[in-house]
Enzyme design. Structure first.
Site, PDB file in Angstrom:
ATOM      1  N   ASP A 198     113.327  32.312  29.425  1.00 32.78           N
ATOM      2  CA  ASP A 198     114.770  32.404  29.663  1.00 32.78           C
ATOM      3  C   ASP A 198     115.016  33.410  30.779  1.00 32.78           C
ATOM      4  O   ASP A 198     114.437  34.489  30.781  1.00 32.78           O
ATOM      5  CB  ASP A 198     115.489  32.856  28.389  1.00 32.78           C
ATOM      6  N   ASP A 241     121.438  38.973  20.264  1.00 29.48           N
ATOM      7  CA  ASP A 241     121.419  39.057  18.795  1.00 29.48           C
ATOM      8  C   ASP A 241     120.636  40.259  18.269  1.00 29.48           C
ATOM      9  O   ASP A 241     121.156  41.090  17.542  1.00 29.48           O
ATOM     10  CB  ASP A 241     120.926  37.746  18.169  1.00 29.48           C
ATOM     11  N   ASP A 246     108.936  29.600  25.575  1.00 32.13           N
ATOM     12  CA  ASP A 246     109.735  29.145  26.712  1.00 32.13           C
ATOM     13  C   ASP A 246     110.219  30.380  27.474  1.00 32.13           C
ATOM     14  O   ASP A 246     110.028  31.499  27.019  1.00 32.13           O
ATOM     15  CB  ASP A 246     110.913  28.264  26.255  1.00 32.13           C
TER      16      ASP A 246
HETATM   17  P1  ATP Z   1     112.043  31.541  20.599  1.00 28.53           P
HETATM   18  O1  ATP Z   1     112.430  30.746  21.839  1.00 28.53           O
HETATM   19  O2  ATP Z   1     110.638  32.005  20.600  1.00 28.53           O
HETATM   20  O3  ATP Z   1     112.458  30.891  19.317  1.00 28.53           O
HETATM   21  P2  ATP Z   1     114.011  33.338  21.615  1.00 28.53           P
HETATM   22  O4  ATP Z   1     114.349  34.760  21.266  1.00 28.53           O
HETATM   23  O5  ATP Z   1     113.637  33.076  23.039  1.00 28.53           O
HETATM   24  O6  ATP Z   1     112.875  32.894  20.633  1.00 28.53           O
HETATM   25  P3  ATP Z   1     116.092  31.462  22.053  1.00 28.53           P
HETATM   26  O7  ATP Z   1     116.829  30.634  21.054  1.00 28.53           O
HETATM   27  O8  ATP Z   1     115.263  30.792  23.083  1.00 28.53           O
HETATM   28  O9  ATP Z   1     115.220  32.449  21.195  1.00 28.53           O
HETATM   29  O10 ATP Z   1     117.165  32.392  22.741  1.00 28.53           O
HETATM   30  C1  ATP Z   1     116.893  33.138  23.934  1.00 28.53           C
HETATM   31  C2  ATP Z   1     117.587  34.480  23.844  1.00 28.53           C
HETATM   32  O11 ATP Z   1     119.006  34.278  23.770  1.00 28.53           O
HETATM   33  C3  ATP Z   1     117.251  35.318  22.628  1.00 28.53           C
HETATM   34  O12 ATP Z   1     116.068  36.042  22.792  1.00 28.53           O
HETATM   35  C4  ATP Z   1     118.464  36.199  22.501  1.00 28.53           C
HETATM   36  O13 ATP Z   1     118.423  37.249  23.412  1.00 28.53           O
HETATM   37  C5  ATP Z   1     119.583  35.261  22.915  1.00 28.53           C
HETATM   38  N1  ATP Z   1     120.151  34.577  21.748  1.00 28.53           N
HETATM   39  C6  ATP Z   1     119.742  33.421  21.191  1.00 28.53           C
HETATM   40  N2  ATP Z   1     120.506  33.069  20.152  1.00 28.53           N
HETATM   41  C7  ATP Z   1     121.453  34.025  20.058  1.00 28.53           C
HETATM   42  C8  ATP Z   1     122.574  34.237  19.210  1.00 28.53           C
HETATM   43  N3  ATP Z   1     122.853  33.381  18.241  1.00 28.53           N
HETATM   44  N4  ATP Z   1     123.350  35.330  19.430  1.00 28.53           N
HETATM   45  C9  ATP Z   1     123.072  36.205  20.439  1.00 28.53           C
HETATM   46  N5  ATP Z   1     122.028  36.065  21.266  1.00 28.53           N
HETATM   47  C10 ATP Z   1     121.232  35.002  21.097  1.00 28.53           C
HETATM   48 MG    MG Z   2     113.310  31.233  23.927  1.00 34.61          MG
END
Ligand code: ATP
Ligand code: MG
Length: 447
Positions: free
Chosen positions: A74, A153, A72
């Site tokens: 962001d 994170d 996805d």
């Molecule tokens: P994926 O969508 O492939 O599982 P992602 O890294 O994009 O991985 P998301 O849950 O979509 O994960 O979150 C988007 C972004 O938001 C992350 O890459 C990170 O930068 C931030 N993020 C997500 N969860 C947290 C958290 N618990 N604490 C701090 N930052 C976070």
């Molecule tokens: Mg994501």
């Protein structure tokens, strides 16, 4: 300095030179707007044309750099949620603790977040709030792009990509961590884990998904902080567990969850078994490697089957207690199933549609062991899952009088019986009528 990124490249990407410090200009890396979806690019462009800063951030930048197809997209911007909402026809502000905007273009929904700050908030308007344990209960204090990087994170999730001038912005040495295959929490690990214990699980998940090592300093407090997992809400833990057990890396995830003692808090009844009973351990290990294989082959996987199998040893153990107190085997198992589920859903909010299916799978075990009324059972909606559990039980060393083999042969000899849509009233809940392929939902992230 050469940054080469070596993970299973779909499109091989090499960041060549970081000439401008934290800004990696066009031509010095291999990302291009083509790696992002057209809808999300349109959102970034519109924000920028309206005078705001806007970047791709997080998983999409990380995954594209590593040669994975982003799941996805962001977007992070200095526009606040209201300003974002005003710009787009189909935009919705969601979340209270952490406000984000869902912008819809065509059928795609893109998460747009405003740059956040990790600074202590002294204002009375309660934009950023922490509980006594250090957990963030509100995180709506906006800040600069650099602040935003610092509140993310993991370092590998804190890269910002501007598709307009094709630059990557790296504030934390994230590219170097990608090069070193390193999972590193941003900032002080203990503080950041306490702020949001879900990060403990995210460290595990990304380390197995990317095959990255967990940095020593990041790993150091993880065992000690395992108990903070208890602070995570049950619905959020359910979503996280799906990602851990149905994403194709369940075996490795489980090993790490066990290593850091997280299983004791996620599924206490399993952890007890895992220590004492080899067979239960084998059952879970076979389940998870089968699940990983199914995901690899694009076959359907269901949370009901996964949870039913993981919790089966606990149901068996609990049943014995009820039998010893004089209940019939049938009633003992029913009570055991209720007890195990009601304890588990307080920690992980497994939705009712799955717990109903889990109970049915468990209930069918004794019917399958008896091998009678085969033609009726084989048409049962849960037959396949119950049969799979039966096979796994035998495979892990439980002696079931050859029931698994018996059912395998029966199906070969009576292929037509599978077509019968017969439903056993006792076992089938009328509300669930299809065996569904489980697709990981797009969930609203809290951070
Ligand atoms: P994926 O969508 O492939 O599982 P992602 O890294 O994009 O991985 P998301 O849950 O979509 O994960 O979150 C988007 C972004 O938001 C992350 O890459 C990170 O930068 C931030 N993020 C997500 N969860 C947290 C958290 N618990 N604490 C701090 N930052 C976070
Ligand atoms: Mg994501």
């Amino acid at each position: 300095m050469l940054y080469s990124v070596q993970k299973k490249p779909k499109h091989s990407i090499v960041v060549k030179k970081n000439t401008l410090g934290m800004v990696i200009p066009d031509g010095n890396h291999a990302l291009s707007p083509m790696h992002m979806s057209p809808e999300s690019c349109a959102i970034v462009t519109k924000l920028q044309k309206s005078g705001f800063d806007a970047f791709f951030v997080g998983g999409c930048v990380r995954d594209a750099l590593l040669g994975f197809k982003p799941k996805d997209f962001d977007v992070a911007t200095n526009a606040n949620p209201k300003e974002i909402k005003l710009l787009f026809n189909r935009a919705r502000i969601i979340g209270r603790r952490f406000q984000i905007v869902h912008v819809q273009i065509n059928r795609a929904i893109v998460e747009v977040t405003t740059f956040r700050s990790n600074q202590k908030c002294h204002s009375s308007d309660n934009l950023r709030h922490q509980s006594k344990t250090g957990m963030l209960t509100r995180d709506n204090l906006f800040g600069s792009i650099k602040d935003d990087a610092n509140r993310r994170d993991l370092s590998i999730n804190a890269l910002y990509y501007n598709p307009t001038d094709n630059t990557i912005h790296d504030f934390l040495g994230s590219l170097s961590d990608i090069k070193k295959n390193l999972i590193r929490i941003v900032g002080d690990p203990t503080i950041r884990f306490k702020e949001d214990p879900v990060r403990l699980l995210r460290v595990v998940r990304f380390s197995t998904k990317l095959d990255f090592e967990i940095a020593t300093k990041t790993a150091a407090p993880m065992c000690r902080l395992a108990k903070t997992l208890q602070q995570i809400s049950a619905p959020r833990l359910f979503e996280e567990c799906l990602k851990l057990f149905l994403n194709g890396h369940a075996s490795e995830n489980y090993k790490l969850l066990d290593k850091y003692n997280f299983m004791s808090y996620l599924m206490p009844c399993i952890a007890k078994h895992a220590v004492g009973e080899d067979r239960a351990k084998r059952l879970i290990s076979k389940l998870l490697s089968n699940t990983d294989q199914r995901v690899r082959y694009g076959k359907p996987v269901t949370p009901a089957f996964t949870f039913a199998t993981m919790l089966w040893p606990a149901v068996q153990k609990e049943s014995i207690k009820h039998i010893q107190s004089g209940k019939s085997a049938y009633m003992a198992q029913r009570h055991a199933a209720d007890a195990v589920i009601s304890k588990q859903i307080k920690i992980i909010a497994i939705p009712r549609r799955y717990t109903v299916a889990m109970k049915e799978i468990w209930q069918l075990q004794s019917f399958l062991q008896k091998k009678d009324r085969a033609a009726r059972l084989i048409g049962n909606l849960r037959f396949r899952a119950a049969y799979d559990l039966l096979l796994l039980r035998e495979d892990s060393g439980e002696s079931l009088g050859g029931a698994g083999m018996w059912w395998t042969k029966y199906q070969e000899l009576h292929p037509q019986d599978r077509q019968t849509k017969f439903k056993t009233k006792k076992v089938i809940s009328s509300s669930i009528s299809r065996r569904r392929k489980y697709v990981l939902p797009k969930i609203e992230s809290d951070f």
